[in-house]
Design a protein around this motif. Structure first.
Motif, PDB file in Angstrom:
ATOM      1  N   PRO A   1     -50.862 -27.808 -49.926  1.00 46.82           N
ATOM      2  CA  PRO A   1     -49.890 -27.282 -48.513  1.00 46.82           C
ATOM      3  C   PRO A   1     -49.206 -28.749 -48.688  1.00 46.82           C
ATOM      4  O   PRO A   1     -49.392 -29.367 -48.854  1.00 46.82           O
ATOM      5  CB  PRO A   1     -50.249 -27.274 -47.554  1.00 46.82           C
ATOM      6  CG  PRO A   1     -51.885 -27.836 -47.917  1.00 46.82           C
ATOM      7  CD  PRO A   1     -51.690 -27.696 -49.591  1.00 46.82           C
ATOM      8  N   ALA A   2     -47.140 -27.632 -48.094  1.00 50.96           N
ATOM      9  CA  ALA A   2     -46.834 -29.162 -47.765  1.00 50.96           C
ATOM     10  C   ALA A   2     -47.867 -30.543 -46.909  1.00 50.96           C
ATOM     11  O   ALA A   2     -47.205 -31.555 -46.653  1.00 50.96           O
ATOM     12  CB  ALA A   2     -45.925 -28.599 -47.184  1.00 50.96           C
ATOM     13  N   MET A   3     -47.558 -29.507 -46.102  1.00 52.34           N
ATOM     14  CA  MET A   3     -48.571 -30.340 -44.547  1.00 52.34           C
ATOM     15  C   MET A   3     -50.571 -30.120 -44.925  1.00 52.34           C
ATOM     16  O   MET A   3     -50.919 -29.071 -44.424  1.00 52.34           O
ATOM     17  CB  MET A   3     -48.489 -29.885 -43.377  1.00 52.34           C
ATOM     18  CG  MET A   3     -46.900 -30.746 -42.837  1.00 52.34           C
ATOM     19  SD  MET A   3     -46.171 -30.506 -41.230  1.00 52.34           S
ATOM     20  CE  MET A   3     -45.289 -28.945 -41.783  1.00 52.34           C
ATOM     21  N   PRO A   4     -50.183 -31.382 -43.982  1.00 55.40           N
ATOM     22  CA  PRO A   4     -52.138 -30.898 -43.953  1.00 55.40           C
ATOM     23  C   PRO A   4     -53.239 -29.351 -42.795  1.00 55.40           C
ATOM     24  O   PRO A   4     -51.955 -29.508 -42.207  1.00 55.40           O
ATOM     25  CB  PRO A   4     -52.632 -31.546 -43.171  1.00 55.40           C
ATOM     26  CG  PRO A   4     -52.183 -33.314 -43.686  1.00 55.40           C
ATOM     27  CD  PRO A   4     -50.365 -32.634 -43.257  1.00 55.40           C
TER      28      PRO A   4
ATOM     29  N   PHE B   1     -59.321 -29.447 -45.622  1.00 54.24           N
ATOM     30  CA  PHE B   1     -58.433 -29.501 -44.563  1.00 54.24           C
ATOM     31  C   PHE B   1     -56.923 -30.619 -45.188  1.00 54.24           C
ATOM     32  O   PHE B   1     -55.760 -30.173 -45.251  1.00 54.24           O
ATOM     33  CB  PHE B   1     -58.512 -29.826 -43.129  1.00 54.24           C
ATOM     34  CG  PHE B   1     -59.127 -28.950 -42.208  1.00 54.24           C
ATOM     35  CD1 PHE B   1     -57.958 -27.746 -41.395  1.00 54.24           C
ATOM     36  CD2 PHE B   1     -60.610 -28.096 -42.353  1.00 54.24           C
ATOM     37  CE1 PHE B   1     -58.548 -26.671 -40.763  1.00 54.24           C
ATOM     38  CE2 PHE B   1     -61.088 -27.031 -41.882  1.00 54.24           C
ATOM     39  CZ  PHE B   1     -60.148 -26.471 -40.804  1.00 54.24           C
ATOM     40  N   ARG B   2     -57.606 -31.079 -46.309  1.00 53.03           N
ATOM     41  CA  ARG B   2     -56.202 -31.303 -47.010  1.00 53.03           C
ATOM     42  C   ARG B   2     -55.650 -32.854 -46.061  1.00 53.03           C
ATOM     43  O   ARG B   2     -54.400 -32.922 -45.470  1.00 53.03           O
ATOM     44  CB  ARG B   2     -55.349 -30.294 -47.680  1.00 53.03           C
ATOM     45  CG  ARG B   2     -55.187 -29.460 -48.332  1.00 53.03           C
ATOM     46  CD  ARG B   2     -55.841 -30.101 -49.641  1.00 53.03           C
ATOM     47  NE  ARG B   2     -56.492 -29.033 -50.114  1.00 53.03           N
ATOM     48  CZ  ARG B   2     -55.608 -28.251 -51.523  1.00 53.03           C
ATOM     49  NH1 ARG B   2     -55.040 -29.350 -52.151  1.00 53.03           N
ATOM     50  NH2 ARG B   2     -56.179 -27.443 -52.525  1.00 53.03           N
ATOM     51  N   ALA B   3     -56.646 -33.222 -45.397  1.00 49.26           N
ATOM     52  CA  ALA B   3     -56.325 -34.198 -44.490  1.00 49.26           C
ATOM     53  C   ALA B   3     -56.428 -35.198 -44.995  1.00 49.26           C
ATOM     54  O   ALA B   3     -57.789 -36.140 -45.187  1.00 49.26           O
ATOM     55  CB  ALA B   3     -56.886 -33.294 -42.983  1.00 49.26           C
TER      56      ALA B   3
ATOM     57  N   ALA C   1     -54.961 -35.767 -47.713  1.00 46.91           N
ATOM     58  CA  ALA C   1     -53.417 -35.463 -47.410  1.00 46.91           C
ATOM     59  C   ALA C   1     -52.384 -35.117 -47.969  1.00 46.91           C
ATOM     60  O   ALA C   1     -52.174 -36.275 -49.314  1.00 46.91           O
ATOM     61  CB  ALA C   1     -53.011 -35.751 -46.351  1.00 46.91           C
ATOM     62  N   PRO C   2     -51.004 -34.335 -48.607  1.00 44.16           N
ATOM     63  CA  PRO C   2     -50.864 -34.092 -49.374  1.00 44.16           C
ATOM     64  C   PRO C   2     -49.809 -35.220 -49.351  1.00 44.16           C
ATOM     65  O   PRO C   2     -49.215 -35.630 -48.564  1.00 44.16           O
ATOM     66  CB  PRO C   2     -50.374 -33.012 -49.059  1.00 44.16           C
ATOM     67  CG  PRO C   2     -50.286 -32.527 -48.009  1.00 44.16           C
ATOM     68  CD  PRO C   2     -51.547 -33.407 -47.625  1.00 44.16           C
TER      69      PRO C   2
ATOM     70  N   SER D   1     -46.812 -35.745 -50.192  1.00 49.09           N
ATOM     71  CA  SER D   1     -45.056 -35.468 -50.327  1.00 49.09           C
ATOM     72  C   SER D   1     -45.025 -35.296 -48.048  1.00 49.09           C
ATOM     73  O   SER D   1     -44.478 -35.683 -47.594  1.00 49.09           O
ATOM     74  CB  SER D   1     -45.139 -33.472 -49.903  1.00 49.09           C
ATOM     75  OG  SER D   1     -45.591 -32.609 -49.898  1.00 49.09           O
ATOM     76  N   GLY D   2     -46.810 -35.641 -47.711  1.00 47.51           N
ATOM     77  CA  GLY D   2     -46.954 -35.289 -46.692  1.00 47.51           C
ATOM     78  C   GLY D   2     -46.403 -35.170 -44.819  1.00 47.51           C
ATOM     79  O   GLY D   2     -45.506 -33.829 -45.144  1.00 47.51           O
ATOM     80  N   ALA D   3     -46.157 -36.182 -44.049  1.00 47.83           N
ATOM     81  CA  ALA D   3     -45.565 -35.690 -43.303  1.00 47.83           C
ATOM     82  C   ALA D   3     -43.735 -35.375 -42.970  1.00 47.83           C
ATOM     83  O   ALA D   3     -42.949 -34.762 -42.768  1.00 47.83           O
ATOM     84  CB  ALA D   3     -44.986 -37.064 -42.318  1.00 47.83           C
TER      85      ALA D   3
ATOM     86  N   ALA E   1     -42.669 -33.573 -46.115  1.00 51.78           N
ATOM     87  CA  ALA E   1     -42.362 -32.586 -46.731  1.00 51.78           C
ATOM     88  C   ALA E   1     -41.467 -31.497 -45.639  1.00 51.78           C
ATOM     89  O   ALA E   1     -41.842 -31.103 -44.364  1.00 51.78           O
ATOM     90  CB  ALA E   1     -43.531 -31.750 -47.266  1.00 51.78           C
TER      91      ALA E   1
ATOM     92  N   HIS F   1     -40.115 -28.336 -44.760  1.00 51.82           N
ATOM     93  CA  HIS F   1     -40.225 -26.570 -45.286  1.00 51.82           C
ATOM     94  C   HIS F   1     -39.128 -25.807 -45.323  1.00 51.82           C
ATOM     95  O   HIS F   1     -37.908 -25.988 -44.668  1.00 51.82           O
ATOM     96  CB  HIS F   1     -40.678 -25.869 -44.354  1.00 51.82           C
ATOM     97  CG  HIS F   1     -42.182 -24.788 -44.824  1.00 51.82           C
ATOM     98  ND1 HIS F   1     -43.540 -25.139 -45.647  1.00 51.82           N
ATOM     99  CD2 HIS F   1     -41.466 -23.566 -44.558  1.00 51.82           C
ATOM    100  CE1 HIS F   1     -43.233 -23.762 -45.863  1.00 51.82           C
ATOM    101  NE2 HIS F   1     -42.403 -23.017 -45.524  1.00 51.82           N
TER     102      HIS F   1
END
Lengths: 313, 176
Positions: A69-72, B160-162, B166-167, B169-171, B173, B175
């Protein structure tokens, strides 16, 4: 001799055409009365319980092996995201389910709503698909075969819930993407989908659709102060596998309450049932007219006359 | 080969089931635990060290969280319709009624086979905990963040990809 065979041909084609029309319209009449497979499963979504933790989104991402995803998933700022025209988030090729936040007037806390394919009893996507990519399985899932999808996107237009998404990111093999009720990995084996298993709050209740309606009715009866007296999806568009309970009027939680009880196919079945009639009867009928009209004046020497006329003109 | 592996699974199943059945020692009346380790979610989150004593002092009424105590009559009007003359129950632990897997095919079948069952809409253990704890915390101003009660494990972060997962691209990114 010639005339008889022609008459026979005409009669046969008319009868054949009528028979086709009758059987087709009988089938079309059948639409709207199908109440789902008896063993069909569903999920009852109780919006009064959802706290917006998005565990369901995270679980779906893992189960369906969706892209990062773009964000957690624990970042609440996604609730403020809007798309074109201020629209809230919608499921897409990267997320088969999303949770949106609503702020109903007068409520002292926000309301969260999980969106995914509702797995209709009579799916509009299925009826709109001309390559029959879609299947409503007897377990209740609406699944699709990516291999036959030609990317026409009729289902995206047909779906009353705007669920099927398109893999626009794929340049060479774009196909439709949507929630499949975890059919391949779970539902087929009687197991609940990943989102249901992940939900900590018991928002999602998995079970036979018939049983879920009873459970929903019982909850409304036990706590009339807590719930609106309606199960969204019990009758909407012919009934859906995923159904909702809400504490606020459904329009305030972003639901389309104008869909009616008839499956989407019912809106077009009368028109569609005339298509085979037109196709089968008209050619025979007009050929008949044509032949009759020509036969009147000149009995047997049609061809010679025609050629003479042609030469004159 | 197949038989052997089935047996192995069965043995594991029995071992795990035995573990869960043996653990609620506090089920007996008079043995009220001061604290509890709630572990049913321990894959994605660390267990919760639940300070039972603190909550007992604060709430002062067992039936506010448990549907019934071991000696008191039921208070909920809806329960009282059937249970006002019920005998004292021996167990009050959440897990003694609320199932760990409320949607397993076996449990669903068991529920549906029993035509006279009234409690067919019973939340699973995880849902019962969260509805009860979070419901009250929301009303009383207790902590309501997921990690206020149970920090996420590494597996939880991965799901949770946290945190470390974390991604990138994070914050930043935006949308589409």
């Amino acid at each position: 001799m010639k005339g008889i065979s022609r008459r026979r041909f005409l009669a046969a084609s008319v009868i054949g055409g009528a028979a086709t029309t009758l059987t087709m319209s009988k089938k079309a009449m059948g639409a709207g009365t199908f109440e789902g497979y008896p063993e069909g499963m569903g999920v009852l979504v109780d919006l009064t319980r959802c706290v917006g933790c998005r565990s369901c989104e995270a679980a779906c991402n893992k189960e369906q092996k969706l892209p990062e995803p773009a964000m957690p998933f624990d970042d609440p700022s996604v609730f403020d995201q809007t798309g074109h025209g201020g629209q809230k988030r919608r499921p897409d090729e990267n997320a088969y389910t999303v949770v949106n936040r609503y702020d109903p007037p007068g409520a002292n806390h926000p309301l969260f709503r999980k969106l995914q394919c509702n797995h209709c009893n009579e799916p509009a996507c299925l009826t709109s698909c001309f390559v029959s990519a879609y299947t409503k399985t007897r377990e209740g899932a609406v699944v699709y075969n990516e291999k036959v999808c030609v990317g026409c996107r009729n289902c995206m237009i047909a779906c009353p819930f705007q669920i099927p998404a398109y893999s626009y990111s794929s340049a060479f093999d774009p196909v439709i993407k949507k929630c499949i009720f975890c059919y391949d990995t779970r539902l087929k084996y009687g197991k609940p989908p990943a989102c249901v298993e992940a939900c900590p709050q018991g928002v999602l209740t998995f079970g036979h659709r018939k049983e879920l309606i009873k459970i929903g009715q019982d909850r409304i009866k036990a706590r009339p102060d807590r719930y609106v007296d309606h199960i969204y999806g019990e009758t909407e568009v012919g009934g859906t596998g995923w159904m909702y309970l809400s504490g606020v009027p459904f329009e305030q939680a972003g639901f389309d309450t104008t869909l009616g009880k008839e499956p989407i196919i019912s809106n077009v079945k009368e028109f569609l049932s005339t298509v085979p009639m037109v196709l089968a009867i008209w050619p025979a009928l007009f050929t008949g007219f044509h032949l009759l009209a020509r036969k009147k004046g000149h009995a047997d020497e049609d061809h010679s006359h025609e050629s003479q006329e042609d030469e004159k003109s | 080969m197949d038989k052997k592996s089935t047996l192995k699974w069965l043995a594991w199943g029995m071992l795990i089931a035995g573990f869960f059945m043996a653990s609620p020692l506090w089920g007996n009346a008079g043995e009220i635990p001061e604290s509890l380790e709630l572990q049913s979610l321990s894959e994605l989150y660390e267990g919760v060290s639940f300070d039972h004593l603190l909550h007992m002092d604060m709430v002062g009424n067992c039936a506010a969280c448990h549907h019934h105590g071991t000696g008191d009559p039921v208070e909920d009007e809806n329960c009282a319709r059937c249970h006002s003359y019920s005998k004292d129950t021996e167990v009050v632990s959440c897990g003694s009624c609320h199932p760990l897997e409320p949607f397993s095919p076996e449990y669903l079948r068991e529920k549906e086979m029993d035509a006279n069952r009234y409690h067919r809409d019973m939340p699973g253990l995880k849902a019962a905990y969260h509805q009860s704890c979070l419901g009250c915390h929301n009303e009383m101003g207790g902590p309501t963040g997921c990690q206020d009660c149970h920090p996420r494990t590494e597996a939880g972060d991965a799901l949770f990809r946290a945190g470390a997962y974390a991604p990138e691209s994070g914050a930043a990114a935006g949308h589409h």
